[in-house]
Design a protein around this motif. Sequence first.
Motif, PDB file in Angstrom:
ATOM      1  N   LEU A   1    -132.535  12.169  22.955  1.00  7.23           N
ATOM      2  CA  LEU A   1    -133.973  12.008  23.178  1.00  7.23           C
ATOM      3  C   LEU A   1    -134.354  12.192  24.640  1.00  7.23           C
ATOM      4  O   LEU A   1    -135.540  12.260  24.968  1.00  7.23           O
ATOM      5  N   ASP A   2    -133.352  12.255  25.507  1.00 12.22           N
ATOM      6  CA  ASP A   2    -133.561  12.411  26.945  1.00 12.22           C
ATOM      7  C   ASP A   2    -134.445  11.294  27.492  1.00 12.22           C
ATOM      8  O   ASP A   2    -135.439  11.536  28.191  1.00 12.22           O
ATOM      9  N   LEU A   3    -134.073  10.057  27.159  1.00 13.92           N
ATOM     10  CA  LEU A   3    -134.804   8.887  27.634  1.00 13.92           C
ATOM     11  C   LEU A   3    -134.114   8.325  28.877  1.00 13.92           C
ATOM     12  O   LEU A   3    -132.929   7.989  28.836  1.00 13.92           O
ATOM     13  N   LYS A   4    -134.855   8.244  29.971  1.00 11.72           N
ATOM     14  CA  LYS A   4    -134.320   7.603  31.172  1.00 11.72           C
ATOM     15  C   LYS A   4    -134.156   6.113  30.851  1.00 11.72           C
ATOM     16  O   LYS A   4    -135.130   5.435  30.508  1.00 11.72           O
ATOM     17  N   THR A   5    -132.933   5.613  30.967  1.00 13.18           N
ATOM     18  CA  THR A   5    -132.633   4.274  30.452  1.00 13.18           C
ATOM     19  C   THR A   5    -131.832   3.451  31.441  1.00 13.18           C
ATOM     20  O   THR A   5    -130.891   3.944  32.059  1.00 13.18           O
TER      21      THR A   5
END
Length: 332
Positions: free
Chosen positions: A138-142
Amino acid sequence: MATSIKDVAKEAGVSIATVSRVLNDIDVVNEDTKKKVLDAIKKLGYRPNIVARSLKTQRTKTIGILIPDISSQFYPEIVRGAEDVSHIYDYNVILCNSDFDAEKEKEYLRVLKEKMVDGVIYMSSSLNEDILDLINELDLKTVLVETKDKDGAFPSVTIDNVSAVHDGAKYLIEQGIKNLGFIGVKNDGMNAWGERYIGFENALKEANLSVLDDLVCFDTLRVKSGAKGVKQFIESGKKFDGIVCASDEIAMGAINELRDNGIKVPEDVSVIGFNNNYAASIFYPKISTITQPSYDMGSVAMRMLIKILNKKDLEQDQYVLDYELIKRDSTK
């Protein structure tokens, strides 16, 4: 009729482009003009269309926070720390509760992506490979809080859970307690709670004491698990004079069940919890526990995430904060 950006420009006596620059915090606008625009926004009660802005800037100034249990007294303090920092930098927060359900966590990650959040602060019930793969997909900065992934690929804010429970169990052993039970969560998942059992094992091994299967209960972090564990210990017929609990809620359930069976705390059995929730300090007897800096965990994580979103370097990406053993009335 809703106030538009055109109304703000007219009120401030500037162009729509200038209002847009102020809203997007572009530095080319001088301070006097910026003040006029901000005063006009305040006077007219203008609220920018976040969706429209995000289509242009590819940012929504929104961060998702995913927690495993909204009913716990521990996680709200982390959220408060994160939210206080988010407000300083004008970010909004979307809060999601997964209820210790890995499938729910995956669904919320997908929802947060659909809501176009800029990033996620993630407290996971289990950092399984499929969840980590989904975050990457999802290419979520986490930023992870409380638990870190085994490879350290994601920035994280934690404490040393193994050492923390080791120190708690060692403290009981030093009081002359030799028959220790443990109530918590299995260590087969990648999470902070499983690490607490490892700390328990290490302390007993160091003291040349055996871990008895009958005095270990794996369940949840909730009150009912404390009662369940004590019932198991009593029914086993094994002698026990101390219980290490993976949460304060477990400790409360354990103490209540001991009391219902005529067993005194700490005269007969010492009990130690984990997290230092407010209730632990007013419960009877007041619960000895391990304290985590929950507010700081949230605020540090949010600062890290905002730096990442703004492409700024992190001083470090794996923060391990200090814990402390709090000695109260539930232990000798």
